[in-house]
Design an enzyme around this catalytic site. Structure first.
Site, PDB file in Angstrom:
ATOM      1  N   GLU A   1      -1.531  11.307   4.443  1.00  0.00           N
ATOM      2  CA  GLU A   1      -2.477  11.079   5.523  1.00  0.00           C
ATOM      3  C   GLU A   1      -2.259  12.165   6.566  1.00  0.00           C
ATOM      4  O   GLU A   1      -1.124  12.558   6.847  1.00  0.00           O
ATOM      5  CB  GLU A   1      -2.268   9.720   6.195  1.00  0.00           C
ATOM      6  CG  GLU A   1      -2.728   8.525   5.414  1.00  0.00           C
ATOM      7  CD  GLU A   1      -2.574   7.256   6.238  1.00  0.00           C
ATOM      8  OE1 GLU A   1      -3.607   6.686   6.626  1.00  0.00           O
ATOM      9  OE2 GLU A   1      -1.423   6.862   6.490  1.00  0.00           O
TER      10      GLU A   1
ATOM     11  N   GLU B   1       0.874  -1.184   0.000  1.00  0.00           N
ATOM     12  CA  GLU B   1       0.000   0.000   0.000  1.00  0.00           C
ATOM     13  C   GLU B   1       0.899   1.218   0.000  1.00  0.00           C
ATOM     14  O   GLU B   1       1.898   1.261   0.726  1.00  0.00           O
ATOM     15  CB  GLU B   1      -0.900   0.008   1.234  1.00  0.00           C
ATOM     16  CG  GLU B   1      -1.738   1.278   1.385  1.00  0.00           C
ATOM     17  CD  GLU B   1      -2.553   1.286   2.686  1.00  0.00           C
ATOM     18  OE1 GLU B   1      -3.095   0.217   3.059  1.00  0.00           O
ATOM     19  OE2 GLU B   1      -2.633   2.356   3.325  1.00  0.00           O
TER      20      GLU B   1
END
Length: 326
Positions: free
Chosen positions: A175, A170
């Site tokens: 974020e 991933e």
């Protein structure tokens, strides 16, 4: 998805001041860069382009105990005056308990299971409509603030060649959680950190991760502004950028996959096609464990504004993209 009666209410329109900066500015200059633009969405139309984006529908919680249902409704994702608006709203909703990719392998009884969450939001992906191996990915966006908010720009493998998460990896381009909240260890005592992360290793729960981080510049009153979040992904390296400035990279010395299919291949699992995801989660293990803790209910709806998304390849080195690396 069934939305509880009266739970969502009318669509909250974005104010002109909120979208004034969706002007298509910023990003690398194609005139001076060796990267070549191959896919983009400037969000100049009236609706979300279904040839570029899939709207996910589930109340799963992302595997992180998040508190939202992702819906296909315009009140949670829409195009408004040059911006993609991903909006989280306080209001109970009920829908599929599992995401679509997991439901495919379930029994009819499991596929019919539902879950109820206290918020609605949106998660868009490009799977089957935009899948890439190597390149530069840029997104100009303004992030929401508040305890429990968790906006993300990230990538998952299209085919999970090396196995289920996180064997096939991933890539998190951006974020951030709880922006603007009180934070003892943060610059200015307000949460202003962002992270670029890779997930790899074994299948859950034997997964591992490693990240790089920096701080997000804010306006004169500490309000969020539009910034350009990017990665350069070349064979054997992923590097993160904020407004054109590198803040770290990772290489095969930092990652691995436990899949037997990767024997003798140090670049695995980050050597296959990945697709892009944009979402705004509410709550979850990461957001609720930091700063004030939990989710603060005031100030909804919350908006994650995306001005544009641009993907570049390296025409003189399509195999590795190394020739175009900054």
């Amino acid at each position: 998805m069934r939305v509880m009666a009266g739970a969502i209410g009318a669509i909250a329109l974005v104010t002109p001041s909120a979208i004034a900066a969706c002007d298509g500015q910023g990003g690398i200059s194609e005139e001076t860069s060796s990267w070549r633009l191959v896919w983009s969405d400037e969000f100049d139309g009236d609706t979300i382009d279904a040839e570029r984006w899939n709207r996910e529908v589930d109340c799963w919680g992302g595997g992180n105990d998040e508190r939202q249902c992702y819906t296909p409704f315009d009140q949670n994702s829409r195009v408004d005056d040059g911006c993609l608006v991903i909006e989280a709203r306080l209001g109970e909703a009920t829908g599929p308990a599992w995401p679509a990719h997991m439901r495919e392998g379930m029994s009819e009884e499991q596929r019919a299971e539902t879950n109820t969450q206290p918020f609605t939001s949106a998660r868009l992906n490009t799977r089957g409509k935009g899948d890439w191996r190597y390149g530069r990915i840029e997104v100009r966006a303004r992030l929401p603030e508040g305890q429990g908010t968790w906006p993300a720009i990230w990538m998952l493998p299209t085919d999970e060649y090396y196995g289920p998460w996180a064997l096939s990896g991933e890539i998190d381009i951006l974020e951030a959680v709880n922006l603007g909240e009180r934070c003892r260890e943060c610059r200015g005592r307000l949460e202003n950190r962002m992270f670029g992360t890779l997930h790899f290793g074994g299948a859950w729960p034997e997964n591992r991760y490693m990240n790089r981080n920096t701080t997000i510049p804010t306006g004169p009153d500490n309000e969020q502004q539009f910034n350009v979040f990017a990665i350069e992904w070349t064979e054997g390296e992923i590097e993160w950028f904020l407004n054109g400035e590198s803040y770290g990279s990772l290489t095969p010395t930092n990652w691995r996959t436990d899949s037997e299919l990767a024997d003798g291949n140090p670049n695995a699992p980050f050597d296959k096609e990945f697709f892009l995801i944009l979402n705004l989660a509410i709550g979850g293990n990461l957001a609720e464990s930091l700063t004030l803790g939990g989710v603060r209910l005031e100030g909804y709806p919350k908006q994650f504004l995306i001005d544009w998304v641009r993907v570049y390849d390296c025409p003189q080195d399509l195999e590795t993209a190394r020739a175009c690396a900054s």
